[in-house]
Structures are given as structure tokens and as C-alpha cells.
Design a protein around this motif. Structure first.
Motif, PDB file in Angstrom:
ATOM      1  N   VAL A 117       0.854  -1.196   0.000  1.00  0.00           N
ATOM      2  CA  VAL A 117       0.000   0.000   0.000  1.00  0.00           C
ATOM      3  C   VAL A 117       0.885   1.240   0.000  1.00  0.00           C
ATOM      4  CG1 VAL A 117      -1.771   1.284   1.245  1.00  0.00           C
ATOM      5  CG2 VAL A 117      -1.888  -1.211   1.154  1.00  0.00           C
ATOM      6  N   ALA A 118       1.969   1.187   0.778  1.00  0.00           N
ATOM      7  CA  ALA A 118       2.891   2.323   0.812  1.00  0.00           C
ATOM      8  C   ALA A 118       3.552   2.507  -0.555  1.00  0.00           C
ATOM      9  CB  ALA A 118       3.938   2.112   1.895  1.00  0.00           C
ATOM     10  N   SER A 119       3.935   1.392  -1.226  1.00  0.00           N
ATOM     11  CA  SER A 119       4.555   1.543  -2.555  1.00  0.00           C
ATOM     12  C   SER A 119       3.555   2.103  -3.549  1.00  0.00           C
ATOM     13  CB  SER A 119       5.096   0.233  -3.124  1.00  0.00           C
ATOM     14  OG  SER A 119       5.255  -0.715  -2.170  1.00  0.00           O
ATOM     15  N   LEU A 120       2.281   1.697  -3.388  1.00  0.00           N
ATOM     16  CA  LEU A 120       1.257   2.225  -4.305  1.00  0.00           C
ATOM     17  C   LEU A 120       1.113   3.725  -4.083  1.00  0.00           C
ATOM     18  CD1 LEU A 120      -0.946   1.801  -6.411  1.00  0.00           C
ATOM     19  CD2 LEU A 120      -2.535   1.314  -4.571  1.00  0.00           C
ATOM     20  N   ALA A 121       1.083   4.123  -2.813  1.00  0.00           N
ATOM     21  CA  ALA A 121       0.959   5.557  -2.514  1.00  0.00           C
ATOM     22  C   ALA A 121       2.134   6.307  -3.129  1.00  0.00           C
ATOM     23  CB  ALA A 121       0.909   5.762  -1.006  1.00  0.00           C
ATOM     24  N   ALA A 122       3.339   5.752  -2.985  1.00  0.00           N
ATOM     25  CA  ALA A 122       4.520   6.413  -3.543  1.00  0.00           C
ATOM     26  C   ALA A 122       4.411   6.501  -5.064  1.00  0.00           C
ATOM     27  CB  ALA A 122       5.774   5.640  -3.139  1.00  0.00           C
ATOM     28  N   ASP A 130      -6.071   9.311 -12.726  1.00  0.00           N
ATOM     29  CA  ASP A 130      -5.783   9.850 -11.395  1.00  0.00           C
ATOM     30  C   ASP A 130      -6.916   9.519 -10.429  1.00  0.00           C
ATOM     31  OD1 ASP A 130      -3.337  10.806 -11.931  1.00  0.00           O
ATOM     32  OD2 ASP A 130      -3.929  12.898 -12.249  1.00  0.00           O
ATOM     33  N   ARG A 131      -8.162   9.693 -10.915  1.00  0.00           N
ATOM     34  CA  ARG A 131      -9.300   9.392 -10.042  1.00  0.00           C
ATOM     35  C   ARG A 131      -9.316   7.913  -9.674  1.00  0.00           C
ATOM     36  NH1 ARG A 131     -11.914  12.779 -13.743  1.00  0.00           N
ATOM     37  NH2 ARG A 131     -13.004  11.061 -14.778  1.00  0.00           N
ATOM     38  N   VAL A 132      -9.052   7.054 -10.695  1.00  0.00           N
ATOM     39  CA  VAL A 132      -9.036   5.606 -10.439  1.00  0.00           C
ATOM     40  C   VAL A 132      -7.946   5.274  -9.417  1.00  0.00           C
ATOM     41  CG1 VAL A 132      -8.515   3.361 -11.458  1.00  0.00           C
ATOM     42  CG2 VAL A 132      -9.980   4.978 -12.683  1.00  0.00           C
ATOM     43  N   ASN A 133      -6.767   5.829  -9.622  1.00  0.00           N
ATOM     44  CA  ASN A 133      -5.655   5.530  -8.712  1.00  0.00           C
ATOM     45  C   ASN A 133      -5.969   5.960  -7.286  1.00  0.00           C
ATOM     46  OD1 ASN A 133      -4.304   4.641 -10.939  1.00  0.00           O
ATOM     47  ND2 ASN A 133      -2.986   6.425 -11.139  1.00  0.00           N
ATOM     48  N   ALA A 134      -6.503   7.199  -7.169  1.00  0.00           N
ATOM     49  CA  ALA A 134      -6.772   7.718  -5.834  1.00  0.00           C
ATOM     50  C   ALA A 134      -7.843   6.866  -5.151  1.00  0.00           C
ATOM     51  CB  ALA A 134      -7.219   9.177  -5.924  1.00  0.00           C
ATOM     52  N   ALA A 135      -8.880   6.477  -5.916  1.00  0.00           N
ATOM     53  CA  ALA A 135      -9.945   5.657  -5.331  1.00  0.00           C
ATOM     54  C   ALA A 135      -9.408   4.288  -4.925  1.00  0.00           C
ATOM     55  CB  ALA A 135     -11.088   5.510  -6.334  1.00  0.00           C
ATOM     56  N   ALA A 136      -8.553   3.717  -5.766  1.00  0.00           N
ATOM     57  CA  ALA A 136      -7.995   2.390  -5.461  1.00  0.00           C
ATOM     58  C   ALA A 136      -7.152   2.462  -4.189  1.00  0.00           C
ATOM     59  CB  ALA A 136      -7.152   1.894  -6.627  1.00  0.00           C
ATOM     60  N   LEU A 137      -6.376   3.518  -4.073  1.00  0.00           N
ATOM     61  CA  LEU A 137      -5.524   3.675  -2.897  1.00  0.00           C
ATOM     62  C   LEU A 137      -6.377   3.831  -1.642  1.00  0.00           C
ATOM     63  CD1 LEU A 137      -2.677   3.928  -1.836  1.00  0.00           C
ATOM     64  CD2 LEU A 137      -2.758   6.368  -2.325  1.00  0.00           C
ATOM     65  N   ARG A 145      -6.604   1.302   1.566  1.00  0.00           N
ATOM     66  CA  ARG A 145      -6.324   1.750   2.938  1.00  0.00           C
ATOM     67  C   ARG A 145      -7.458   1.360   3.863  1.00  0.00           C
ATOM     68  NH1 ARG A 145      -3.332   7.262   1.328  1.00  0.00           N
ATOM     69  NH2 ARG A 145      -1.209   6.483   1.646  1.00  0.00           N
ATOM     70  N   VAL A 146      -8.708   1.532   3.366  1.00  0.00           N
ATOM     71  CA  VAL A 146      -9.866   1.138   4.172  1.00  0.00           C
ATOM     72  C   VAL A 146      -9.784  -0.349   4.487  1.00  0.00           C
ATOM     73  CG1 VAL A 146     -12.359   0.814   4.108  1.00  0.00           C
ATOM     74  CG2 VAL A 146     -11.366   2.981   3.338  1.00  0.00           C
ATOM     75  N   LEU A 147      -9.491  -1.138   3.442  1.00  0.00           N
ATOM     76  CA  LEU A 147      -9.419  -2.596   3.650  1.00  0.00           C
ATOM     77  C   LEU A 147      -8.303  -2.945   4.618  1.00  0.00           C
ATOM     78  CD1 LEU A 147      -9.975  -3.909   0.024  1.00  0.00           C
ATOM     79  CD2 LEU A 147     -11.518  -4.127   1.971  1.00  0.00           C
ATOM     80  N   ALA A 148      -7.164  -2.240   4.484  1.00  0.00           N
ATOM     81  CA  ALA A 148      -6.019  -2.575   5.310  1.00  0.00           C
ATOM     82  C   ALA A 148      -6.281  -2.282   6.780  1.00  0.00           C
ATOM     83  CB  ALA A 148      -4.802  -1.794   4.831  1.00  0.00           C
TER      84      ALA A 148
END
Lengths: 363, 354
Positions: A54-59, A103-110, A114-117
Motif C-alpha cells: 500500500v505504501a509503494s502504491l501511494a509512492a 488519477d481518479r481511479v488511482n486515488a480511489a484504489a488507494l 487503505r480502508v481494507l487494510a
């Protein structure tokens, strides 16, 4: 020729050497730093990205994207650079739309990750496995799976001669038939009788040993679930169904489904005969029915008859048989005492089995 | 059955693994009495005389002919060739997973992605796919090919029967430990890890140790620039030497001066240099990635983790224990026989002419 190399031993030795040197402090911080020294001139290469995904995805989502349109192809370079810049400028709005959506897809996926994590860990696999183990244990207990059923049947199943005589009384319903199915054919008593009387019959049973026994006696029997077998048959394939002491082993809803299939696979005018312990005789309903731990529910004759009727059999007859051995003496009694003794005999010491006999209508 | 066995690869060159393999198969097919030609879109000058333009295939091929398409990178020509009336087969040299190039070389990443997509497309049209290793064969199966087989690379071992280059021998011969790796400079081959490994070896095993990186770097200028920066930051200076592309004589000399061959590559479709090291009696330490373990066949010290200290200790152990070195070299020499021209040729014949 040298000895073959024991590579496992070598690997173990290498790991041991590293462990000893680490413990002895041979390496020091500077060597550790050298071994982890990042590749200069940019981000880490893909193979080195480890750790929290999740952190790598955020980065990755936050990382800057750069494309240098400047060409280095000699004399043509300025021209190519201008061409590239022009194309980039011309398609900027088209690209912007796609990038904006991404960008919207990426932000929503992230956000979703995070919610799931952060959710409480629910170990579904462990919980489902626990339920499965509990259900399996329950089934073992409920059906007394470890009981020696063969020995049990020998002790409580009744004399072969008696069973044979009881089965024999229904043979007339199948006179001239060529394809009668015996559901729960067991030791093959009915199959043998049918064969002797020129009736074509075969059986299905779940007990492998009993099926093998039938085969050894030259009788046709298969190890398959009755319902599954019925579903595999085409309409009107059978000209008789016989099932003794089968209905009490299945739950009522399933029995109805089986009866529905029976009606479908019988040819019009053919008979379905099903016998079961008679619980309206109280010594059966309150006592002997429960001897067998695999019995599900006692089935009163009125209910069973109704099941056949709603399944489309017409007419449906009920025949009781196998009278109790113990009875109250009626000799020398008269009047109310005789009436009472008869009532008690019927209620307590009536016939121990009954059969429902239904016919599939001709049209 | 006397149809031709023709072959195609977009680019053919000298001293290139795929081209060498293709020409070796061509010579073999000719020895079976089959007409056999090499076709390419681009033939480098050294081989131009032996290569025909690929457009001729569309006119020449008949239903009786076989066409072996060597595949290591996507190219539109494969889709066009997949429509010709001939017995088609694909020889898969593996495509490096694009993730290795992301953020480093967008061109290579793009072509790798396209290549993998094209492979899945070709699976529907090409009835036979040959992997040069079991590892590659499994990728072919996953891509959806109906029939797959393994035929190792057909090596023309005579190529190595040349005298080693004297200049290389003179420069590198000596008591210092020489670590050798042969392979294109590419992020999946992890030359950066070899450089870090050298730092370990110089500290713990032999302060004079050197690293010889043999292989072209024209395709990956960005990665090579970063490798050079890493060498500088780790203060390894002259201890790391990039040879670039080499001649056969230079290659043979590099193996002759090497004390140990180390591969920390994370993706190998076959691992030909490992066999070369065996051929030249150089002990091998290799990370067990891709087809490496399969190719090494128990004749190399395999590394299963990422701990460079373990790799470094393997170099040290080989230096101090002659018996281990000898045993590995003997096992390697025996392993090379499994890839002899006769054995691979027989296997290829089984697969192509069943």
C-alpha cells in the motif's frame, strides 16, 4: 573422477559462515551500508521494491512523471524536438482527460486499499475451516459413523426369510416389468426375488460392500446416490420403483424432491412402492424406530400418502404389514374390556411396517 | 515429407544468442537434407550474405514447409507471418518481464509488454511452441499454446575452439580473485548486485578482487550510467571492468582468467553463459532464478535468497577449498555433455519431425 557435490551441505555451510561472521561483528556498519547501497541516479529498480504494497502504491501514485522531448539525434535534433513539442501540445487536452480519469481511479484504489487494510483482520479461511470441521464432526456423531453397521444390521435387521416374504407381497405390482429400480437395494433380497419371478430389476445403494455382494450374486446393482441416479434418467424410463426402509433415512424435503423425480422417470401406469416403519404403532414410533441411529424422522402413513398425492401419484394406497409379536390377550374379554384391549392392541401392538403404493396416472 | 525448414527472426547478427541458435538449426536442417534458409527484416552486415529478406517468405512457403519463428521481442511481422499457409512453430527465447525496465528504460518496457501480449495472440494461431528450457515452456503453456515442447539451445560448441586473446590474458592474469559475469548489461541481470558483491568480497575475502562484466550495453544506456555511478560511490574504481561486446577470442580469454563465474540475474530464460563457464572449467555460483537451476543441473552453487553475504562467502569458499572447486568443475564438464550438439539435434528432430 571426484566426489559428487553435496550442494545442500555447501549452502548450509555458507549460511553458517555468514551467521558466525555477523555475530563476530566482522562486517561493520559501512559494509552493510555498501551491500544496501542504492543504485544512484533515480528510483530503485523494480526488483528491489519490497515491503508494504500500500505504501509503494501511494509512492507510485504521488511520484512525478517526466518526459524529456529533447532529441539527441545529431543535426536533425532541433527539428525532432520541435515536432515532439508540437505533438505534445496538440494532444494535451486529449491526454489530460485520460490522465484525469486515471488519477481518479488511482486515488480511489488507494483509498479503498487503505480502508481494507485498516479493517479488523477476519481470517475467513480459518473460520470456514473451523465450521467445516465442526460440521464434519457433527455428521459423524449424528449418524454414528463409526458404528459397525454391518454387525448392527445383522443384529437388528430382521431375518432374511422374513424380509423376503415381506418384499414378495409387492411383486404383483411389477408383473411383466422389465426395468424396476430398487432404491437402497441392500443385500439384494428384492432383486433376487424379482429375478426368480422374471421381473427385470436393478438396484442402487451407497454401501460399497453391499453392492459388491449383489454383483457377486449375479444381481445388477450400482454404488450411486439414488437422487443423482434418478435425475440422470430420461422421462418414463422405468416401469416400477421399489424402496423399502429408505424414506426414513432422508429428510422430508429431500423425500419430496425424490418423489417428484420418481413420478417423472416412471412410465404412465407404473407403480411406486415405498415401505417404512409404521410410527402409528407406538412401540415402533416410540421405541424400535430409534434403534437405527441413521433414521431421520418417523413418517406417519397419512403424511407419506399425502406426499405421494402431491407428487402426482393417483391412486395412492396404504398397506400395513409385519404384525407385532406381543399383544394383549383378547380371549375371554367382552364389552368395554374387549374394546379397550382392541384399542390398546391397535395403538401399541399394530403392524410394524407399512407401504405407500402410488400409481403414475396414464394421462 | 521433404518440405523446407525455414526460420525467421526480425534481426539477425553475429555473436548474438538468438542468431547463433537460428543458424545452428539451419545447418542441422540442411544436414537432414531439407532446404533451410534464414529470414529477417534486418540483417547486420556480418551475416547479410546468409540472410534472405523476410517478405520472400510470403511467396516461397507452401503447406509442406515448416516456418520456425524465433521470438524474444514483439514485432508486427509475427502477426503477418502467422497467416501464411505453412506448418508454423514458435521458438521462444523468453521476454524479460517489463517491470524490470519500468522507470529505467521506457522503450524496453513498452516492447516487453507488447511482446507478451503478442505471445498470447500467437498462441491461438501457432500450433507448436518450443521453449529452450522447461521454465520457458511453462510460460508458453500459460500463454495458451496447444502443443509445447522443450528443446535446449543448439550450441555450436566449435565456436569456442579458438585461441584466447593474448591482450586480455596479459591484462587480467594474476593472483587476484577475478569474478566473471557474462550477459548483456540489463537491469534483470542485476549487474548492480554484482558490484555490491564485489565490495563484500574485497572487504572479507580478497582485497584485490576484481569484477569483469562482459556484455554489450548499447540497449541499456541508462542502466549502465547508473552502474558506473554505483562503482564510483562504492569506491571500486578500476576493480570493475565493463568489456562491452567481445569477440570469440576475447570471450574465451575472459573465461580463462576467471576464478569464479557469478550470476545474480533475476530472470534467465536459459542461462547460456553458465554452460560456457562449465565448458571452460570455471566454477559457478548463481542465484536460482528463472531457468538457472534447471540449466545448471546440480553443477553450480545455487543461491536461493538475496543475501549478498552468502554469495560472497561462496566466492571465498571456492577460493580456499580446492576439492570443492575441482568437484564443481568436474560436474560442470559432465553437464555440458547433456547439451551436446548430437543430443539437442536428436531432440529437435523428435519435436519437428514426429
Amino acid at each position: 573422477m571426484s566426489e559428487p557435490v553435496d550442494l545442500d551441505a555447501i549452502q548450509a555451510e555458507l549460511r553458517e559462515r555468514v551467521r558466525r561472521k555477523r555475530e563476530a561483528g566482522v562486517y561493520g556498519a559501512d559494509l552493510a551500508a555498501a551491500l544496501a547501497h542504492p543504485l544512484p541516479g533515480g528510483g530503485p529498480i523494480a526488483a528491489d521494491i519490497e515491503g508494504d504494497p500500500v505504501a509503494s502504491l501511494a509512492a507510485a501514485v504521488e511520484s512525478e512523471v517526466a518526459y524529456d522531448p529533447r532529441s539527441r539525434k545529431g543535426a536533425l535534433a532541433p527539428l525532432i524536438t520541435v515536432a515532439r513539442r508540437t505533438v505534445i501540445w496538440l494532444i494535451r487536452w486529449y491526454v489530460h482527460e485520460i490522465v484525469a480519469r486515471q488519477d481518479r481511479v488511482n486515488a480511489a484504489a488507494l483509498r479503498a486499499l487503505r480502508v481494507l487494510a485498516e479493517r479488523e483482520p477476519v481470517d475467513l479461511v480459518a473460520r470456514v475451516s473451523a465450521l467445516e470441521r465442526a460440521a464434519a464432526r457433527e455428521a459423524v456423531h449424528e449418524n454414528a459413523v463409526h458404528l459397525d453397521y454391518e454387525l448392527f444390521a445383522e443384529r437388528f435387521g430382521g431375518l432374511e426369510s422374513q424380509v423376503r416374504a415381506q418384499a414378495g407381497q409387492f411383486l404383483t405390482r411389477f408383473a411383466g416389468a422389465t426395468r424396476v429400480l430398487d432404491i437402497g437395494s441392500g443385500r439384494g433380497t428384492f432383486l433376487a426375488l424379482a429375478k426368480e419371478n422374471g421381473i427385470g430389476a436393478y438396484g442402487v445403494d451407497l454401501d460399497e460392500r453391499l453392492v459388491a455382494r449383489c454383483a457377486a450374486a449375479g444381481l445388477e446393482a450400482y454404488r450411486i446416490d439414488a437422487e443423482e441416479h434418478l435425475r440422470s434418467l430420461p422421462d418414463g424410463a422405468l416401469d416400477g420403483i421399489f424402496a423399502v426402509h429408505f424414506a426414513e433415512h432422508v429428510l422430508p424435503g429431500r423425500l419430496l424432491e425424490i418423489l417428484h423425480e420418481c413420478k417423472r422417470v416412471l412410465r404412465p401406469g407404473a407403480w411406486c412402492v415405498m415401505a417404512t416403519p409404521n410410527p402409528s404403532t407406538l412401540t415402533v414410533g416410540a421405541h424400535t424406530f430409534w434403534l437405527d441411529p441413521t433414521h431421520r424422522k418417523p413418517l406417519p402413513p397419512e403424511a407419506f400418502r399425502f406426499y405421494l398425492q402431491v407428487s402426482g401419484f393417483e391412486p395412492v394406497e396404504v398397506e400395513t404389514y409385519n404384525p407385532s409379536e406381543d399383544r394383549l390377550a383378547e380371549d375371554g374379554l367382552a364389552g368395554a374390556a374387549l374394546e379397550n384391549a382392541r384399542l390398546l392392541n391397535r395403538t401399541l401392538f399394530g403392524d410394524r411396517d407399512y407401504a405407500v403404493i402410488g400409481r403414475k396416472p396414464l394421462a | 515429407m521433404t518440405g523446407a525448414i525455414h526460420q525467421f527472426h526480425p534481426v539477425l547478427a553475429a555473436h548474438d544468442a538468438t542468431s547463433d541458435h537460428l543458424f545452428a538449426i539451419r545447418d542441422l536442417a540442411r544436414s537432414w537434407g531439407r532446404p533451410a534458409e534464414a529470414f529477417a527484416i534486418e540483417a547486420k552486415p556480418e551475416v547479410a550474405a546468409e540472410v534472405l529478406p523476410y517478405r520472400r517468405l510470403f511467396r516461397m512457403l507452401t503447406a509442406d514447409d515448416q516456418l520456425l519463428m524465433h521470438f524474444g521481442l514483439g514485432n508486427d511481422a509475427y502477426d503477418r507471418l502467422a497467416t501464411v499457409e505453412a506448418k508454423l512453430a514458435l521458438v521462444y527465447h523468453n521476454i524479460t518481464p517489463p517491470e524490470f525496465f519500468d522507470g529505467l528504460n521506457p522503450h524496453a518496457a513498452l516492447h516487453a509488454r507488447k511482446g507478451r501480449a503478442q505471445l498470447r495472440r500467437l498462441a491461438k494461431r501457432v500450433p507448436l511452441a518450443i521453449g529452450v528450457s522447461e521454465y520457458n515452456r511453462r510460460e508458453l503453456e500459460a500463454a495458451g499454446f496447444a502443443r509445447t515442447a522443450v528443446v535446449p539451445i543448439l550450441v555450436d560448441w566449435r565456436r569456442y575452439d579458438v585461441a584466447p586473446d593474448e591482450r586480455v590474458l596479459a591484462r587480467w592474469r594474476g593472483p587476484a580473485t577475478t569474478i566473471l559475469f557474462v550477459g548483456r548489461i540489463a537491469p534483470n541481470k542485476r549487474q548492480d548486485e554484482l558490484i555490491r558483491l564485489l565490495a563484500y568480497v574485497r572487504r572479507v575475502v580478497d582485497p584485490a578482487a576484481r569484477l569483469l562484466l562482459v556484455g554489450g550495453y548499447r540497449d541499456q544506456p541508462q542502466y549502465r550510467a547508473r552502474l558506473r555511478a554505483l562503482v564510483a560511490e562504492l569506491d571500486l574504481g578500476a576493480a570493475v571492468h565493463f568489456t562491452g561486446g567481445v569477440s570469440d577470442a576475447e570471450l574465451v580469454a575472459c573465461y580463462a582468467v576467471a576464478d569464479v563465474f557469478v550470476s545474480l540475474s533475476e530472470h534467465e530464460g536459459f542461462g547460456m553463459p553458465i554452460l560456457e563457464a562449465f565448458r571452460f572449467g570455471v566454477p559457478v555460483v548463481a542465484r536460482a532464478a528463472g531457468a538457472v537451476a534447471e540449466t545448471a543441473g546440480g553443477a553450480a552453487i545455487l543461491l536461493d535468497g538475496k543475501d549478498l553475504a552468502v554469495a560472497g562467502e561462496a566466492v571465498g569458499l571456492l577460493r580456499e577449498r580446492a576439492s570443492l572447486r575441482e568437484a564443481l568443475v568436474a560436474a560442470g564438464t559432465a553437464r555440458v555433455v547433456d547439451f551436446s550438439r548430437e543430443r539437442v539435434a536428436a531432440r529437435l528432430r523428435e519435436v519437428l519431425l514426429p
